[in-house]
Design an enzyme around this catalytic site. Structure first.
Site, PDB file in Angstrom:
ATOM      1  N   HIS A  60      -9.882 -13.894 -13.693  1.00 29.78           N
ATOM      2  CA  HIS A  60      -9.911 -12.715 -14.752  1.00 29.78           C
ATOM      3  C   HIS A  60     -10.160 -13.054 -16.230  1.00 29.78           C
ATOM      4  O   HIS A  60     -10.649 -12.504 -16.989  1.00 29.78           O
ATOM      5  CB  HIS A  60      -8.228 -11.956 -14.756  1.00 29.78           C
ATOM      6  CG  HIS A  60      -7.830 -11.526 -13.340  1.00 29.78           C
ATOM      7  ND1 HIS A  60      -6.609 -10.911 -13.141  1.00 29.78           N
ATOM      8  CD2 HIS A  60      -8.389 -11.241 -12.249  1.00 29.78           C
ATOM      9  CE1 HIS A  60      -6.547 -10.640 -11.840  1.00 29.78           C
ATOM     10  NE2 HIS A  60      -7.826 -10.767 -11.301  1.00 29.78           N
ATOM     11  N   HIS A 110     -13.001 -12.468  -6.642  1.00 32.32           N
ATOM     12  CA  HIS A 110     -12.382 -13.830  -6.422  1.00 32.32           C
ATOM     13  C   HIS A 110     -13.434 -14.740  -5.461  1.00 32.32           C
ATOM     14  O   HIS A 110     -13.983 -13.811  -4.522  1.00 32.32           O
ATOM     15  CB  HIS A 110     -10.936 -13.840  -5.882  1.00 32.32           C
ATOM     16  CG  HIS A 110     -10.358 -13.440  -6.665  1.00 32.32           C
ATOM     17  ND1 HIS A 110      -8.842 -13.175  -6.492  1.00 32.32           N
ATOM     18  CD2 HIS A 110     -10.098 -12.559  -7.896  1.00 32.32           C
ATOM     19  CE1 HIS A 110      -8.060 -12.447  -7.400  1.00 32.32           C
ATOM     20  NE2 HIS A 110      -9.060 -12.158  -8.287  1.00 32.32           N
ATOM     21  N   GLU A 115       0.601 -10.414 -16.111  1.00 34.04           N
ATOM     22  CA  GLU A 115      -0.788 -11.074 -15.319  1.00 34.04           C
ATOM     23  C   GLU A 115      -2.019 -10.571 -16.384  1.00 34.04           C
ATOM     24  O   GLU A 115      -2.363  -9.385 -16.595  1.00 34.04           O
ATOM     25  CB  GLU A 115      -1.086 -10.685 -14.252  1.00 34.04           C
ATOM     26  CG  GLU A 115      -2.406 -11.509 -13.581  1.00 34.04           C
ATOM     27  CD  GLU A 115      -2.612 -11.252 -11.982  1.00 34.04           C
ATOM     28  OE1 GLU A 115      -1.704 -10.572 -11.450  1.00 34.04           O
ATOM     29  OE2 GLU A 115      -3.775 -11.528 -11.797  1.00 34.04           O
ATOM     30  N   GLU A 142      -5.866 -16.946  -4.724  1.00 33.28           N
ATOM     31  CA  GLU A 142      -5.981 -15.819  -3.967  1.00 33.28           C
ATOM     32  C   GLU A 142      -7.548 -15.498  -3.689  1.00 33.28           C
ATOM     33  O   GLU A 142      -8.152 -14.724  -3.889  1.00 33.28           O
ATOM     34  CB  GLU A 142      -5.546 -14.501  -5.231  1.00 33.28           C
ATOM     35  CG  GLU A 142      -4.213 -14.427  -5.762  1.00 33.28           C
ATOM     36  CD  GLU A 142      -4.117 -13.336  -7.000  1.00 33.28           C
ATOM     37  OE1 GLU A 142      -2.984 -12.820  -7.048  1.00 33.28           O
ATOM     38  OE2 GLU A 142      -4.879 -13.570  -7.641  1.00 33.28           O
ATOM     39  N   TYR A 165       0.185  -2.872  -6.165  1.00 33.19           N
ATOM     40  CA  TYR A 165      -0.913  -2.372  -7.113  1.00 33.19           C
ATOM     41  C   TYR A 165      -0.817  -0.880  -7.257  1.00 33.19           C
ATOM     42  O   TYR A 165      -1.315  -0.337  -8.074  1.00 33.19           O
ATOM     43  CB  TYR A 165      -2.219  -2.681  -6.526  1.00 33.19           C
ATOM     44  CG  TYR A 165      -2.410  -4.075  -5.901  1.00 33.19           C
ATOM     45  CD1 TYR A 165      -2.629  -5.004  -7.333  1.00 33.19           C
ATOM     46  CD2 TYR A 165      -2.899  -4.740  -5.050  1.00 33.19           C
ATOM     47  CE1 TYR A 165      -3.023  -6.117  -7.186  1.00 33.19           C
ATOM     48  CE2 TYR A 165      -3.116  -6.182  -4.927  1.00 33.19           C
ATOM     49  CZ  TYR A 165      -3.220  -6.727  -5.945  1.00 33.19           C
ATOM     50  OH  TYR A 165      -3.530  -8.127  -5.981  1.00 33.19           O
ATOM     51  N   HIS A 178      -2.786 -17.749 -11.410  1.00 28.25           N
ATOM     52  CA  HIS A 178      -3.731 -17.463 -10.153  1.00 28.25           C
ATOM     53  C   HIS A 178      -4.941 -18.240 -10.265  1.00 28.25           C
ATOM     54  O   HIS A 178      -5.939 -18.136 -11.261  1.00 28.25           O
ATOM     55  CB  HIS A 178      -3.892 -16.029 -10.112  1.00 28.25           C
ATOM     56  CG  HIS A 178      -2.747 -15.264  -9.762  1.00 28.25           C
ATOM     57  ND1 HIS A 178      -2.505 -13.606 -10.156  1.00 28.25           N
ATOM     58  CD2 HIS A 178      -1.505 -15.658  -9.526  1.00 28.25           C
ATOM     59  CE1 HIS A 178      -1.426 -13.369  -9.799  1.00 28.25           C
ATOM     60  NE2 HIS A 178      -0.720 -14.366  -9.212  1.00 28.25           N
ATOM     61  N   HIS A 216       0.677  -6.426 -13.131  1.00 30.61           N
ATOM     62  CA  HIS A 216      -0.352  -6.033 -13.982  1.00 30.61           C
ATOM     63  C   HIS A 216       0.027  -5.178 -15.137  1.00 30.61           C
ATOM     64  O   HIS A 216       1.000  -4.222 -14.733  1.00 30.61           O
ATOM     65  CB  HIS A 216      -1.697  -5.580 -13.212  1.00 30.61           C
ATOM     66  CG  HIS A 216      -2.311  -6.376 -12.349  1.00 30.61           C
ATOM     67  ND1 HIS A 216      -3.093  -6.202 -11.518  1.00 30.61           N
ATOM     68  CD2 HIS A 216      -1.800  -7.325 -11.752  1.00 30.61           C
ATOM     69  CE1 HIS A 216      -3.582  -6.946 -10.701  1.00 30.61           C
ATOM     70  NE2 HIS A 216      -2.426  -7.913 -10.777  1.00 30.61           N
ATOM     71  N   ARG A 257       0.887  -1.379  -0.066  1.00 28.68           N
ATOM     72  CA  ARG A 257       0.131  -0.053  -0.128  1.00 28.68           C
ATOM     73  C   ARG A 257       0.850   1.192  -0.106  1.00 28.68           C
ATOM     74  O   ARG A 257       0.362   2.498  -0.052  1.00 28.68           O
ATOM     75  CB  ARG A 257      -0.975   0.037   1.060  1.00 28.68           C
ATOM     76  CG  ARG A 257      -2.085  -1.069   1.115  1.00 28.68           C
ATOM     77  CD  ARG A 257      -2.826  -1.081   2.258  1.00 28.68           C
ATOM     78  NE  ARG A 257      -3.502  -2.213   2.300  1.00 28.68           N
ATOM     79  CZ  ARG A 257      -3.286  -3.261   2.944  1.00 28.68           C
ATOM     80  NH1 ARG A 257      -2.134  -3.457   3.577  1.00 28.68           N
ATOM     81  NH2 ARG A 257      -4.398  -4.344   2.885  1.00 28.68           N
ATOM     82  N   ASP A 293     -13.718  -8.173 -11.496  1.00 23.84           N
ATOM     83  CA  ASP A 293     -12.953  -8.940 -10.853  1.00 23.84           C
ATOM     84  C   ASP A 293     -13.279  -9.168  -9.272  1.00 23.84           C
ATOM     85  O   ASP A 293     -12.763  -8.419  -8.512  1.00 23.84           O
ATOM     86  CB  ASP A 293     -11.313  -8.270 -10.782  1.00 23.84           C
ATOM     87  CG  ASP A 293     -10.240  -9.063 -10.347  1.00 23.84           C
ATOM     88  OD1 ASP A 293     -10.440 -10.159  -9.934  1.00 23.84           O
ATOM     89  OD2 ASP A 293      -8.978  -8.384 -10.139  1.00 23.84           O
ATOM     90  N   HIS A 310       4.330 -11.069  -6.135  1.00 24.01           N
ATOM     91  CA  HIS A 310       3.339 -10.048  -6.966  1.00 24.01           C
ATOM     92  C   HIS A 310       3.683  -8.615  -6.600  1.00 24.01           C
ATOM     93  O   HIS A 310       3.898  -8.298  -5.650  1.00 24.01           O
ATOM     94  CB  HIS A 310       1.995 -10.303  -6.407  1.00 24.01           C
ATOM     95  CG  HIS A 310       0.981  -9.904  -7.289  1.00 24.01           C
ATOM     96  ND1 HIS A 310       0.688  -8.750  -7.765  1.00 24.01           N
ATOM     97  CD2 HIS A 310      -0.440 -10.496  -7.803  1.00 24.01           C
ATOM     98  CE1 HIS A 310      -0.337  -8.491  -8.516  1.00 24.01           C
ATOM     99  NE2 HIS A 310      -0.975  -9.505  -8.545  1.00 24.01           N
ATOM    100  N   ASP A 313      -4.712 -15.511 -14.672  1.00 26.73           N
ATOM    101  CA  ASP A 313      -5.848 -15.659 -13.426  1.00 26.73           C
ATOM    102  C   ASP A 313      -7.062 -16.110 -14.329  1.00 26.73           C
ATOM    103  O   ASP A 313      -7.642 -15.524 -14.978  1.00 26.73           O
ATOM    104  CB  ASP A 313      -5.724 -13.992 -13.053  1.00 26.73           C
ATOM    105  CG  ASP A 313      -6.601 -14.329 -11.645  1.00 26.73           C
ATOM    106  OD1 ASP A 313      -7.579 -14.512 -11.823  1.00 26.73           O
ATOM    107  OD2 ASP A 313      -6.303 -13.514 -10.798  1.00 26.73           O
TER     108      ASP A 313
END
Ligand SMILES: [Zn+2]
Ligand SMILES: [Zn+2]
Length: 275
Positions: free
Chosen positions: A181, A228, A144, A258, A72, A213, A109, A37, A226, A69, A178
């Protein structure tokens, strides 16, 4: 061998991630290399690196069973110069951390182009990938696929192919698929998992599948969303995951959960390993 396990927390010390994966019987796992973050985090200490590597060896994890990973905050396709500089610097930092931990590949990504031309976005994303590959010569990058909402790039094999075509250093670039996705992007993983993987292999070659994923989906086919879900609890369903696990292309690559319910991870891992 199937390397299966969840994306585990690195809370308190990154080496605890190895214990967390081992405690639930995972044969592979994913991590963030820092708190995802924030833009900058203190470097990994020599002790943490040493401890991570030691536990990997003790618990018999091959480095190829682990797929970090990237955070973000990184947007490789951003048209904003300041965000681009920050993204590049963070992406390089995370790639370096991956190498320090004794690992080979980082998952990213492709990014959102935000405004202007989609093709320019793909070019910017490819350029940043090349810049990270030159800054960190030991790293490989797994791009990804996405569900493709808004201006997010990389939701079809055609677009992933175009992105790869824009990269200079193609030998060190591959993909992570994924399942949630794919489903969101309109690939019917529920009914056609084997055919979708066959298509990928025909287009890119088996060696370009760097990881997967494995996520079931709360949202319908082609929703562009998206969300999960635990394996078998969503709209994709168990049988598709069985077909994926049994596909040649998923041998010896990280297959990462995930899924939202941590308490179910041990049974999800066990079920998938038995497929
Ligand atoms: Zn991801
Ligand atoms: Zn997702």
């Amino acid at each position: 061998m199937r390397f299966i396990g969840p994306h585990v927390s690195i809370k308190e010390n990154i080496s605890f991630a190895v214990d967390r994966a081992a405690a639930i019987g995972a044969t592979g796992f994913a991590i963030f290399t820092k708190n995802q973050r924030i833009w900058s985090a203190p470097p990994l200490s020599d002790e943490s690196i040493e401890s991570f590597r030691k536990k990997m060896a003790e618990k018999n994890y091959s480095p190829s069973a682990v797929l970090p990973h990237a955070g973000y905050l990184i947007n490789p396709a951003t048209p904003d110069e300041e965000l681009r500089a920050k993204s590049l610097s963070l992406f390089c930092d995370e790639a370096e951390r991956t190498v320090l931990l004794g690992l080979s590949t980082i998952n990213i990504h492709p990014g959102a182009y935000k405004e202007g031309d989609r093709k320019d976005g793909l070019r910017r994303s490819a350029r940043m990938i090349d810049e990270v590959l030159s800054a960190v010569p030991e790293i490989r990058i797994a791009i990804e696929n996405t569900a493709g909402s808004g201006t997010i790039l990389g939701s079809t094999f055609e677009e992933l192919d175009e992105l790869l075509a824009n990269v200079n250093c193609k030998e060190r670039v591959g993909f992570t698929l994924d399942t949630a996705h794919l489903f969101g992007a309109g690939y019917d993983v529920k009914n056609k998992a084997t055919a979708i993987l066959d298509d990928f292999v025909t287009r890119f070659g088996k060696e370009k599948l760097f990881g997967m994923h494995l996520n079931d989906s709360k949202v319908p086919l082609s929703s562009k969303k998206d969300r999960h879900e635990s394996i078998g609890e969503g709209l994709i369903g168990k049988e598709a995951f069985k077909a994926i696990i049994q596909h040649d292309a998923t041998e010896n690559i990280p297959l990462i959960l995930e899924t939202p319910n941590e308490e179910r991870w041990p049974e999800e891992v066990k079920m998938l390993l038995e497929f």
